[in-house]
Scaffold this motif. Structure first.
Motif, PDB file in Angstrom:
ATOM      1  N   PRO A  22     -51.552 -24.430  21.278  1.00  0.00           N
ATOM      2  CA  PRO A  22     -52.194 -22.879  20.925  1.00  0.00           C
ATOM      3  C   PRO A  22     -52.658 -22.629  19.508  1.00  0.00           C
ATOM      4  CG  PRO A  22     -50.495 -22.472  22.329  1.00  0.00           C
ATOM      5  CD  PRO A  22     -50.252 -23.655  21.614  1.00  0.00           C
ATOM      6  N   LEU A  23     -53.797 -22.597  19.148  1.00  0.00           N
ATOM      7  CA  LEU A  23     -54.511 -22.431  17.840  1.00  0.00           C
ATOM      8  C   LEU A  23     -55.253 -21.114  17.790  1.00  0.00           C
ATOM      9  CD1 LEU A  23     -54.139 -23.584  14.865  1.00  0.00           C
ATOM     10  CD2 LEU A  23     -56.194 -25.040  15.394  1.00  0.00           C
ATOM     11  N   GLY A  24     -54.798 -19.919  17.330  1.00  0.00           N
ATOM     12  CA  GLY A  24     -55.484 -18.761  17.247  1.00  0.00           C
ATOM     13  C   GLY A  24     -56.053 -18.367  18.858  1.00  0.00           C
ATOM     14  N   HIS A  25     -57.317 -18.345  18.805  1.00  0.00           N
ATOM     15  CA  HIS A  25     -57.806 -17.818  20.396  1.00  0.00           C
ATOM     16  C   HIS A  25     -58.201 -18.904  21.278  1.00  0.00           C
ATOM     17  CE1 HIS A  25     -61.355 -19.019  17.784  1.00  0.00           C
ATOM     18  NE2 HIS A  25     -62.007 -19.420  18.952  1.00  0.00           N
ATOM     19  N   GLU A  26     -57.944 -20.354  20.687  1.00  0.00           N
ATOM     20  CA  GLU A  26     -58.344 -21.323  21.569  1.00  0.00           C
ATOM     21  C   GLU A  26     -56.925 -22.306  21.760  1.00  0.00           C
ATOM     22  OE1 GLU A  26     -60.399 -24.551  19.687  1.00  0.00           O
ATOM     23  OE2 GLU A  26     -60.259 -23.431  17.864  1.00  0.00           O
ATOM     24  N   THR A  27     -57.191 -23.375  22.633  1.00  0.00           N
ATOM     25  CA  THR A  27     -56.108 -24.290  22.684  1.00  0.00           C
ATOM     26  C   THR A  27     -56.644 -25.720  22.392  1.00  0.00           C
ATOM     27  OG1 THR A  27     -55.141 -23.064  24.353  1.00  0.00           O
ATOM     28  CG2 THR A  27     -54.449 -25.281  24.457  1.00  0.00           C
ATOM     29  N   GLN A  28     -55.918 -26.213  21.575  1.00  0.00           N
ATOM     30  CA  GLN A  28     -56.541 -27.757  21.077  1.00  0.00           C
ATOM     31  C   GLN A  28     -55.573 -28.691  22.012  1.00  0.00           C
ATOM     32  OE1 GLN A  28     -56.955 -28.566  16.940  1.00  0.00           O
ATOM     33  NE2 GLN A  28     -58.438 -26.873  16.678  1.00  0.00           N
ATOM     34  N   TYR A  29     -56.232 -30.117  22.181  1.00  0.00           N
ATOM     35  CA  TYR A  29     -55.619 -30.941  23.096  1.00  0.00           C
ATOM     36  C   TYR A  29     -55.630 -32.312  22.120  1.00  0.00           C
ATOM     37  CZ  TYR A  29     -55.864 -27.968  27.082  1.00  0.00           C
ATOM     38  OH  TYR A  29     -55.374 -26.989  28.006  1.00  0.00           O
ATOM     39  N   HIS A  30     -54.341 -32.905  22.252  1.00  0.00           N
ATOM     40  CA  HIS A  30     -54.114 -34.042  21.451  1.00  0.00           C
ATOM     41  C   HIS A  30     -53.651 -35.166  22.619  1.00  0.00           C
ATOM     42  CE1 HIS A  30     -53.725 -30.835  18.541  1.00  0.00           C
ATOM     43  NE2 HIS A  30     -54.297 -31.731  17.644  1.00  0.00           N
ATOM     44  N   LEU A  31     -53.993 -36.435  22.299  1.00  0.00           N
ATOM     45  CA  LEU A  31     -53.355 -37.531  23.142  1.00  0.00           C
ATOM     46  C   LEU A  31     -52.173 -37.935  21.942  1.00  0.00           C
ATOM     47  CD1 LEU A  31     -56.012 -39.523  24.757  1.00  0.00           C
ATOM     48  CD2 LEU A  31     -54.248 -38.484  25.805  1.00  0.00           C
ATOM     49  N   HIS A  32     -51.046 -37.811  22.395  1.00  0.00           N
ATOM     50  CA  HIS A  32     -49.943 -38.183  21.696  1.00  0.00           C
ATOM     51  C   HIS A  32     -49.312 -39.752  21.961  1.00  0.00           C
ATOM     52  CE1 HIS A  32     -48.285 -34.959  19.228  1.00  0.00           C
ATOM     53  NE2 HIS A  32     -48.951 -33.975  20.247  1.00  0.00           N
ATOM     54  N   VAL A  33     -49.354 -40.415  20.969  1.00  0.00           N
ATOM     55  CA  VAL A  33     -49.298 -41.931  21.391  1.00  0.00           C
ATOM     56  C   VAL A  33     -48.199 -42.521  20.391  1.00  0.00           C
ATOM     57  CG1 VAL A  33     -50.458 -44.348  21.245  1.00  0.00           C
ATOM     58  CG2 VAL A  33     -51.815 -42.125  21.606  1.00  0.00           C
ATOM     59  N   PRO A  34     -47.030 -43.269  21.199  1.00  0.00           N
ATOM     60  CA  PRO A  34     -46.129 -44.000  20.464  1.00  0.00           C
ATOM     61  C   PRO A  34     -46.684 -45.299  19.579  1.00  0.00           C
ATOM     62  CG  PRO A  34     -45.779 -44.312  22.554  1.00  0.00           C
ATOM     63  CD  PRO A  34     -46.939 -43.528  22.873  1.00  0.00           C
ATOM     64  N   LEU A  35     -46.239 -45.128  18.279  1.00  0.00           N
ATOM     65  CA  LEU A  35     -46.696 -46.364  17.597  1.00  0.00           C
ATOM     66  C   LEU A  35     -45.362 -47.278  16.971  1.00  0.00           C
ATOM     67  CD1 LEU A  35     -49.279 -44.870  15.182  1.00  0.00           C
ATOM     68  CD2 LEU A  35     -49.665 -45.870  17.359  1.00  0.00           C
ATOM     69  N   ASP A  36     -45.467 -48.411  16.812  1.00  0.00           N
ATOM     70  CA  ASP A  36     -44.587 -49.611  16.130  1.00  0.00           C
ATOM     71  C   ASP A  36     -45.123 -49.701  14.699  1.00  0.00           C
ATOM     72  OD1 ASP A  36     -42.921 -51.557  14.915  1.00  0.00           O
ATOM     73  OD2 ASP A  36     -42.786 -52.483  16.898  1.00  0.00           O
ATOM     74  N   VAL A  37     -44.695 -48.765  13.986  1.00  0.00           N
ATOM     75  CA  VAL A  37     -45.258 -49.044  12.450  1.00  0.00           C
ATOM     76  C   VAL A  37     -44.240 -49.861  11.636  1.00  0.00           C
ATOM     77  CG1 VAL A  37     -45.966 -47.675  10.519  1.00  0.00           C
ATOM     78  CG2 VAL A  37     -46.412 -46.817  12.812  1.00  0.00           C
ATOM     79  N   ALA A  38     -44.727 -51.212  11.551  1.00  0.00           N
ATOM     80  CA  ALA A  38     -43.552 -52.235  11.051  1.00  0.00           C
ATOM     81  C   ALA A  38     -42.188 -52.089  11.170  1.00  0.00           C
ATOM     82  CB  ALA A  38     -43.822 -51.774   9.387  1.00  0.00           C
ATOM     83  N   GLY A  39     -42.069 -51.649  12.621  1.00  0.00           N
ATOM     84  CA  GLY A  39     -40.603 -51.724  13.288  1.00  0.00           C
ATOM     85  C   GLY A  39     -40.019 -50.300  13.414  1.00  0.00           C
ATOM     86  N   ALA A  40     -40.909 -49.417  12.676  1.00  0.00           N
ATOM     87  CA  ALA A  40     -40.303 -48.016  12.929  1.00  0.00           C
ATOM     88  C   ALA A  40     -41.172 -47.257  14.026  1.00  0.00           C
ATOM     89  CB  ALA A  40     -40.683 -47.092  11.601  1.00  0.00           C
ATOM     90  N   ALA A  41     -40.503 -46.192  14.661  1.00  0.00           N
ATOM     91  CA  ALA A  41     -40.969 -45.423  15.708  1.00  0.00           C
ATOM     92  C   ALA A  41     -41.876 -44.208  15.064  1.00  0.00           C
ATOM     93  CB  ALA A  41     -39.963 -45.091  16.683  1.00  0.00           C
ATOM     94  N   TRP A  42     -43.167 -44.321  15.339  1.00  0.00           N
ATOM     95  CA  TRP A  42     -43.999 -42.977  14.941  1.00  0.00           C
ATOM     96  C   TRP A  42     -44.472 -42.539  16.173  1.00  0.00           C
ATOM     97  CZ3 TRP A  42     -47.066 -43.062   9.704  1.00  0.00           C
ATOM     98  CH2 TRP A  42     -46.271 -43.459   8.816  1.00  0.00           C
ATOM     99  N   ASP A  43     -44.968 -41.247  15.809  1.00  0.00           N
ATOM    100  CA  ASP A  43     -45.696 -40.628  16.666  1.00  0.00           C
ATOM    101  C   ASP A  43     -47.359 -40.315  16.102  1.00  0.00           C
ATOM    102  OD1 ASP A  43     -46.516 -38.551  19.031  1.00  0.00           O
ATOM    103  OD2 ASP A  43     -46.568 -37.192  17.406  1.00  0.00           O
ATOM    104  N   VAL A  44     -48.320 -40.407  16.894  1.00  0.00           N
ATOM    105  CA  VAL A  44     -49.615 -39.968  16.533  1.00  0.00           C
ATOM    106  C   VAL A  44     -50.335 -38.957  17.419  1.00  0.00           C
ATOM    107  CG1 VAL A  44     -50.540 -42.164  17.507  1.00  0.00           C
ATOM    108  CG2 VAL A  44     -51.969 -40.883  15.738  1.00  0.00           C
ATOM    109  N   ALA A  45     -50.912 -38.100  16.801  1.00  0.00           N
ATOM    110  CA  ALA A  45     -51.518 -36.948  17.655  1.00  0.00           C
ATOM    111  C   ALA A  45     -53.056 -36.991  17.430  1.00  0.00           C
ATOM    112  CB  ALA A  45     -51.018 -35.481  17.113  1.00  0.00           C
ATOM    113  N   ILE A  46     -53.842 -37.409  18.545  1.00  0.00           N
ATOM    114  CA  ILE A  46     -55.116 -37.642  18.378  1.00  0.00           C
ATOM    115  C   ILE A  46     -56.013 -36.761  19.013  1.00  0.00           C
ATOM    116  CG2 ILE A  46     -56.944 -39.354  18.780  1.00  0.00           C
ATOM    117  CD1 ILE A  46     -54.919 -41.557  19.288  1.00  0.00           C
TER     118      ILE A  46
END
Length: 222
Positions: A22-46
């Motif tokens: 939720p963001l103010g009067h709207e709802t935004q949507y993201h694809l959350h994707v798990p990443l292997d970043v040089a051996g570390a676990a990351w999240d990305v919100a697209i």
């Protein structure tokens, strides 16, 4: 201090998950994707869209992306690559570089309803899954999370309207408008073929000034 900006060169190691915010009067949507970043676990919100039919996401999904920046990215080290305060490629600026030349027209997203069938969710879901299955290098541009490991704001990060988004001279804390801090997702699908995802919102206007704010004569991207 400017928001921390750059890209992660990574591998996708899991399935995308669609989440709403939720963001103010709207709802935004993201694809959350798990990443292997040089051996570390990351999240990305697209960013993939909104339910606000007055401010839909505009996007380009390009399966024949060609640009000289590819050579620079391919040679980059895997992991976090910091680009804060850089004013040239490989930092991204849709308005101040030729990055999007030859990438076709902007498309409007479907109004989001939380389903995986709406576009560009469906196409991005397929592309991200292919990247995971084939072990492609993925390059995610945006702002690094202030807490934890991850990246968000994977869209154009300039030209937003409204006082709450204004970037004021001498105050770099605002993370909405700035130059050379645009977000995107690039995929090295083979040694000589790349794909790219670029996004912006309808209420973001161009051209922008040296701070990333819309100018008096700014208009929608197209």
């Amino acid at each position: 201090m400017s928001p921390s900006y750059g890209f992660a060169k990574a591998k996708i190691n899991g399935a995308p998950v669609l989440k709403s915010k939720p963001l103010g009067h709207e709802t935004q949507y993201h694809l959350h994707v798990p990443l292997d970043v040089a051996g570390a676990a990351w999240d990305v919100a697209i960013n993939v869209g909104t339910n606000d039919s007055d401010d839909l996401l505009q996007y380009k999904l390009v399966f024949d992306f060609h640009h000289a920046v590819i050579q620079t990215l391919a040679a980059a080290a895997a992991g976090r690559n910091q680009l804060t305060d850089q004013n040239a490629l490989p930092a991204l600026d849709f308005m101040r570089s030729d990055l999007l030349s030859g990438t076709g027209r902007w498309r409007l997203s479907d109004p989001m309803d939380g389903s995986m069938e709406a576009e560009p969710v469906a196409s991005m879901n397929r592309l991200l899954r292919q990247a995971a299955q084939n072990g492609w290098d993925v390059y995610v541009f945006g702002r690094f999370y202030a807490e934890g490991d991850g990246i968000h704001d994977t869209h154009m990060n300039q030209g937003s309207t409204g006082k709450q988004f204004a970037h004021r001279k001498g105050d770099d804390r605002n993370d909405h408008n700035d130059i050379w801090q645009d977000g995107a997702v690039l995929f090295a699908t083979s040694a000589d073929r790349w794909a790219g995802y670029f996004a912006a919102f309808e209420h973001q206007l161009v051209p922008t000034d040296a701070l990333g704010n819309p100018t008096a004569d700014s208009k929608p991207i197209e």
